[in-house]
Scaffold this active site. Structure first.
Site, PDB file in Angstrom:
ATOM      1  N   SER A  63      34.290 -16.397  98.670  1.00 53.29           N
ATOM      2  CA  SER A  63      34.248 -15.422  97.571  1.00 53.29           C
ATOM      3  C   SER A  63      34.428 -13.984  98.038  1.00 53.29           C
ATOM      4  O   SER A  63      34.625 -13.092  97.215  1.00 53.29           O
ATOM      5  CB  SER A  63      32.928 -15.538  96.792  1.00 53.29           C
ATOM      6  N   LYS A 108      27.725 -10.065  98.048  1.00 52.77           N
ATOM      7  CA  LYS A 108      28.705  -9.482  97.134  1.00 52.77           C
ATOM      8  C   LYS A 108      28.792  -7.979  97.416  1.00 52.77           C
ATOM      9  O   LYS A 108      28.055  -7.433  98.224  1.00 52.77           O
ATOM     10  CB  LYS A 108      28.315  -9.700  95.660  1.00 52.77           C
TER      11      LYS A 108
END
Length: 213
Positions: A63, A108
């Site tokens: 990701s 993230k």
């Protein structure tokens, strides 16, 4: 009648060497105590580092491509946010507890800060805040060429989303990332720390820097 006797042969040196044996025993005990002391100190240092300063993490998944790859090892520093009380900044790559599974850590990038609003339009991210009430295009040089950011169930396409008192976080690999577009903002108390260093593999060793927008 002959009688048998059992003779004993004295070995006085066994008694004479008792101080030597005691000295050897004391030396052995001291040796093991020193080993135990060293081991305890090592454990304490590790705990201090792990609980308050840095924490190792391994990336699982893609990701955060193209900047972070599956299997790489990182050090997450907890000094900036937890000890120095610095506020997380836009562009910081952070590790935080998953909203759905608090025992699992996610990685993230912070995109919008508390008090800001975000809008996804035409594959791009726009930020609205006090300095830019009309909004500004977020130039994301860390994304792969051709990356398109699409809205999802929580942060929807062409709709203004307020970060409130939380942080909007997105993965660099927007197409494959589960992030704030689905499960909303991250509160500061869920943040473990800021990704500081990539140390494995050696060929990828680098200090992670926050981008300048």
């Amino acid at each position: 009648m002959q009688r048998s006797t059992t003779e004993l042969t004295a070995h006085p040196h066994l008694f004479y060497n008792t101080p030597v044996l005691l000295k050897l025993l004391r030396g052995t005990i001291k040796f093991f105590f020193e080993i135990a002391e060293t081991a305890i100190m090592a454990v304490l240092i590790f705990l201090v580092l792990y609980l308050f300063l840095v924490r190792p993490h391994q990336i699982r998944g893609d990701s955060m491509l193209p900047n972070f790859h599956d299997g790489e090892y990182l050090l997450t520093e907890m000094v900036s946010y937890n000890i120095l009380k610095h506020d997380p900044q836009r562009g910081d790559v952070i590790v935080f507890r998953s909203p759905d599974q608090p025992s699992v850590d996610f990685i993230k990038r912070i995109i919008a800060l508390p008090g800001e609003k975000i809008k996804i339009q035409n594959g791009k991210v726009f930020i609205i805040n006090d300095d830019h009430p009309e909004g500004f295009l977020l130039e994301e040089s860390y994304l792969a060429d051709g990356t398109v950011t699409e809205g999802r169930s929580t942060i929807q396409e062409e709709k203004v989303f307020s970060a409130g008192d939380g942080y909007v976080v997105l993965g660099d690999n927007r197409e494959r990332s589960s992030d704030s577009r689905e499960w909303g903002v991250i509160k500061k108390d869920a943040i473990v720390g800021k990704v500081w260093l990539r140390y494995w593999p050696p060929s990828a060793f680098t200090i992670i820097k926050t981008p300048i927008y």
